[in-house]
Design a protein around this motif. Structure first.
Motif, short mmCIF file in Angstrom:
data_model
loop_
_atom_site.label_atom_id
_atom_site.label_comp_id
_atom_site.label_asym_id
_atom_site.label_seq_id
_atom_site.Cartn_x
_atom_site.Cartn_y
_atom_site.Cartn_z
N ARG A 160 68.54 44.52 19.44
CA ARG A 160 67.85 43.58 20.50
C ARG A 160 66.42 43.12 20.01
NH1 ARG A 160 68.58 43.96 26.74
NH2 ARG A 160 67.46 41.71 26.47
N ARG A 164 65.14 39.82 18.59
CA ARG A 164 63.68 38.72 18.81
C ARG A 164 62.65 38.67 18.26
NH1 ARG A 164 63.65 38.68 24.48
NH2 ARG A 164 64.06 39.76 26.44
N HIS A 167 64.43 36.34 15.59
CA HIS A 167 65.07 35.22 15.77
C HIS A 167 64.47 33.31 15.51
CE1 HIS A 167 66.35 31.97 19.29
NE2 HIS A 167 67.65 32.67 19.29
N THR A 204 70.46 38.32 24.81
CA THR A 204 69.30 37.79 24.54
C THR A 204 68.62 36.31 23.92
OG1 THR A 204 68.98 40.03 24.16
CG2 THR A 204 67.42 38.76 23.07
N SER A 205 70.02 36.31 23.24
CA SER A 205 70.13 34.56 22.37
C SER A 205 69.29 33.72 23.29
CB SER A 205 71.33 34.52 21.19
OG SER A 205 70.96 33.33 20.50
N LEU A 208 65.91 33.44 24.81
CA LEU A 208 65.17 33.23 23.41
C LEU A 208 64.81 31.72 23.55
CD1 LEU A 208 65.20 35.76 20.90
CD2 LEU A 208 63.90 35.27 22.59
#
Length: 343
Positions: A160, A164, A167, A204-205, A208
């Protein structure tokens, strides 16, 4: 070609006493001269655009992870004909990798054994480089893996963090859970572990605010039963595609004259992997009924190898060992040899 005559003797033949030094010098040189190589795209490049993963690729042939782990030569690879580039594998923490020697050339087998161990400068260092230098003019994939110092039960946080940090720069992420050179890593291919990892990375994606495709890179050593289970997890968690395959622990196909090198630990790549990569690509395509785009990699030494992977269900292919052993002429031959195939 002048570039081949100059570069091949010193840079692209890994059958030297220290193949890792040759590799390092290759990337270092290309990082320095990359901006000046633009005109070579007319020689090595192929105009065969295709849309996969929602991305537009100028051709189907990409550079696999491992060649340019830290993204140092990003302007050079498109000039050498690549339609996309995958950097990494990068980890949360910078790490030196495994002790040397850790890279072994098997020229008679058209193969390489490596136990590099994700040597890289870390996710934040790659992010800083990309922020400062920009992305290449072709799609950029970023392969992320687990740091060696991170316990297996903390692997999710490790992935993760890298996701991040990187990304803003990735056109797709390759989730590397299949390298044989990080202790315990392949356990992340198991159903429960992979499901947890993919669920958290998708979450997480989404946090974001992006829909960057996530692809899983699989090992060629999985049984059909284990691979089928992995595919069910990938489909259930909305994975965008598969990369098939990583290096193998098998030593089948090593030339008798190089049997002494076959005792070295690490992953084998190149010609001995050709048949198994094809089997895995075909299995993935058939088992998922073509629902998951596949990047085929492993044992591509010519256009026929790439063509068979595409016929088996791959949408794109990647080169690593073949390129390292034979140079950019292989990129041109493969990309032109498969040009015009239906997407």
């Amino acid at each position: 070609m002048l570039f081949e005559k100059i570069a091949r003797p010193g840079l692209y033949r890994l059958a030297y006493h220290d193949p890792e030094l040759v590799h390092e010098r290759t990337v270092r040189l290309l990082s320095r001269v990359g901006p000046a190589l633009g005109p070579l795209a007319r020689v090595y490049g192929t105009d065969d655009p295709v849309t996969v993963l929602g991305l537009r690729f100028p051709n189907r042939v990409g550079l696999a992870a491992g060649m340019d782990k830290n993204g140092r030569a990003l302007t050079a690879w498109p000039a050498l004909g690549f339609g996309f580039v995958e950097v990494g594998t990068v980890t949360r923490h910078a790490q030196p990798g495994n002790p040397k020697p850790r890279l072994f050339s098997l020229p008679e087998s058209d193969a390489v054994i490596n136990r590099m161990g994700f040597n890289n400068d870390g996710a934040e260092a790659l992010a800083r480089r990309l922020a400062a230098q920009g992305k290449p003019r072709v799609p950029l994939g970023i392969s992320i893996g687990k740091s060696k110092v991170t316990p297996l039960d903390e692997a999710v946080a490790d992935y993760r963090f890298s996701l991040r940090a990187l990304h803003p720069y990735a056109d797709y992420f390759a989730i590397n859970v299949s390298s044989p050179n990080t202790p315990g890593l392949r356990a992340l291919q198991d159903k429960a572990a992979l499901g947890e990892l993919l669920a958290e990375l998708r979450k997480t994606s989404a946090e974001l605010g992006g829909d960057t495709p996530l692809l899983v890179k699989v090992a060629p050593d999985l049984t059909d039963e284990a691979l089928a289970e992995l595919l069910e997890v990938c489909l259930g968690h909305g994975v965008a595609g598969l990369i098939a395959t990583n290096t193998t622990l098998s030593r089948d196909g090593v030339a008798p004259a190089e049997a002494h090198l076959a005792t070295e630990t690490g992953g084998l790549s190149g010609r001995p992997l050709t048949a198994r990569s094809l089997e895995v690509v075909r299995f993935v395509h058939q088992h998922t009924e073509g629902k998951l785009p596949i990047i085929g990699v492993g044992g591509i030494l010519g256009p026929d190898d790439a063509g068979r992977l595409l016929d088996a269900g791959a949408s794109l292919v990647q080169l690593y060992t073949g390129f390292a052993l034979h140079g950019p002429a292989l990129v041109r031959r493969v990309s032109r040899g498969v040009a015009g195939r239906p997407a």
